[in-house]
Write a protein that holds these residues in place. Sequence first.
Motif, short mmCIF file in Angstrom:
data_model
loop_
_atom_site.label_atom_id
_atom_site.label_comp_id
_atom_site.label_asym_id
_atom_site.label_seq_id
_atom_site.Cartn_x
_atom_site.Cartn_y
_atom_site.Cartn_z
N UNK A 97 0.93 -1.27 0.06
CA UNK A 97 0.01 0.00 -0.11
C UNK A 97 0.80 1.23 0.00
N UNK A 98 0.37 2.30 -0.60
CA UNK A 98 1.02 3.57 -0.47
C UNK A 98 0.10 4.72 -0.55
N UNK A 99 0.43 5.84 -0.59
CA UNK A 99 -0.36 7.27 -0.60
C UNK A 99 -0.61 7.75 -1.83
N UNK A 100 -1.11 8.72 -2.12
CA UNK A 100 -1.25 9.45 -3.48
C UNK A 100 -0.17 9.74 -4.21
N UNK A 101 0.98 10.12 -3.53
CA UNK A 101 2.20 10.42 -4.08
C UNK A 101 3.46 9.37 -3.76
N UNK A 102 3.36 8.49 -4.24
CA UNK A 102 4.49 7.17 -3.68
C UNK A 102 5.87 7.79 -4.04
N UNK A 103 6.72 7.39 -3.07
CA UNK A 103 8.05 7.53 -3.40
C UNK A 103 8.32 6.64 -4.34
N UNK A 104 9.67 6.69 -5.21
CA UNK A 104 10.25 5.77 -6.00
C UNK A 104 10.41 4.52 -5.61
N UNK A 105 10.71 4.16 -4.35
CA UNK A 105 11.00 2.95 -3.62
C UNK A 105 9.52 2.13 -3.36
N UNK A 106 8.60 2.99 -3.43
CA UNK A 106 7.16 2.39 -3.39
C UNK A 106 6.53 2.00 -4.65
N UNK A 112 11.69 -5.10 7.14
CA UNK A 112 11.57 -3.63 6.75
C UNK A 112 11.07 -3.57 5.18
N UNK A 113 9.74 -3.07 5.16
CA UNK A 113 9.15 -3.00 3.74
C UNK A 113 9.19 -1.27 3.48
N UNK A 114 9.14 -1.33 2.00
CA UNK A 114 9.38 -0.06 1.53
C UNK A 114 8.05 0.81 2.18
N UNK A 115 8.09 1.97 2.75
CA UNK A 115 7.01 2.67 3.51
C UNK A 115 7.03 4.22 3.07
N UNK A 116 5.88 4.62 3.37
CA UNK A 116 5.85 6.00 3.36
C UNK A 116 6.66 7.06 3.85
N UNK A 117 7.12 8.13 3.24
CA UNK A 117 7.74 9.20 3.93
C UNK A 117 6.84 9.66 5.11
N UNK A 118 7.55 9.96 6.45
CA UNK A 118 6.84 10.59 7.50
C UNK A 118 7.27 12.01 7.92
N UNK A 119 6.68 12.72 7.93
CA UNK A 119 7.11 14.04 8.25
C UNK A 119 6.36 14.51 9.76
N UNK A 120 7.48 14.72 10.79
CA UNK A 120 6.94 15.17 11.83
C UNK A 120 7.30 16.63 12.16
N UNK A 121 6.43 17.31 12.87
CA UNK A 121 6.56 18.69 13.08
C UNK A 121 6.31 18.96 14.66
N UNK A 122 7.35 19.40 15.36
CA UNK A 122 7.05 19.83 16.47
C UNK A 122 7.91 21.26 16.82
N UNK A 123 7.53 21.90 18.01
CA UNK A 123 7.85 22.93 18.32
C UNK A 123 8.50 22.99 19.93
N UNK A 124 9.47 23.92 20.21
CA UNK A 124 9.93 24.08 21.41
C UNK A 124 9.99 25.54 21.70
N UNK A 125 9.72 25.89 22.96
CA UNK A 125 9.94 27.37 23.28
C UNK A 125 11.43 27.75 23.39
N UNK A 126 11.74 28.91 22.72
CA UNK A 126 13.17 29.56 22.85
C UNK A 126 12.95 30.98 23.16
N UNK A 127 13.93 31.43 23.72
CA UNK A 127 14.09 32.50 24.13
C UNK A 127 13.82 33.66 22.84
N UNK A 128 12.63 34.56 23.03
CA UNK A 128 12.13 35.39 21.93
C UNK A 128 11.38 34.90 20.88
#
Length: 155
Positions: free
Chosen positions: A70-79, A94-110
């Motif tokens: 299975x793959x998403x709408x825009x598969x990577x070449x390896x998929x 270890x099967x060819x898998x989707x690219x996963x993007x994680x976004x996080x934020x941390x407080x910083x001065x200013x």
Amino acid sequence: MRISFSPQLRSDALTLEITSGDRLRINGELFNFDPLGEGDTIPAGATPCDWIIGPVDRIDGEVCLTVILPHGEAPEPWQAFPEPLTVIEPGPIDIPSNTIVEVSEQPAEGGKLMIVTTRRWRQDPEVVETFVPDPPPEPESAPQIETEENANVDA
């Protein structure tokens, strides 16, 4: 075991694991191919698993089968064009898998630090950090001077 893949646009997930011998676990369900003799074939559709497509063969002592990838709408070449895998050791595969993007934020001065981590199959994670400053404070409203133009606004 030699596993080929047939890519397909699907939203469900696939997990594969060799437990021992020629036993393959697909999404938790165990399939035992130990009894399959050399040169024998299980015809396409005869294996009670929607993930296995095509025949299952034993060639040169190795079980060979094709599994839907299975793959998403825009598969990577390896998929989109996956290479077959030869699996010898028991354990998760270890099967060819989707690219996963994680976004996080941390407080910083200013402001805050935005961290974007991109994980691609069989590649080191790519991490990009961006500092986002806090917005400047709103200026206090200056008292409004009454003029002829705004004097009759409320009237």
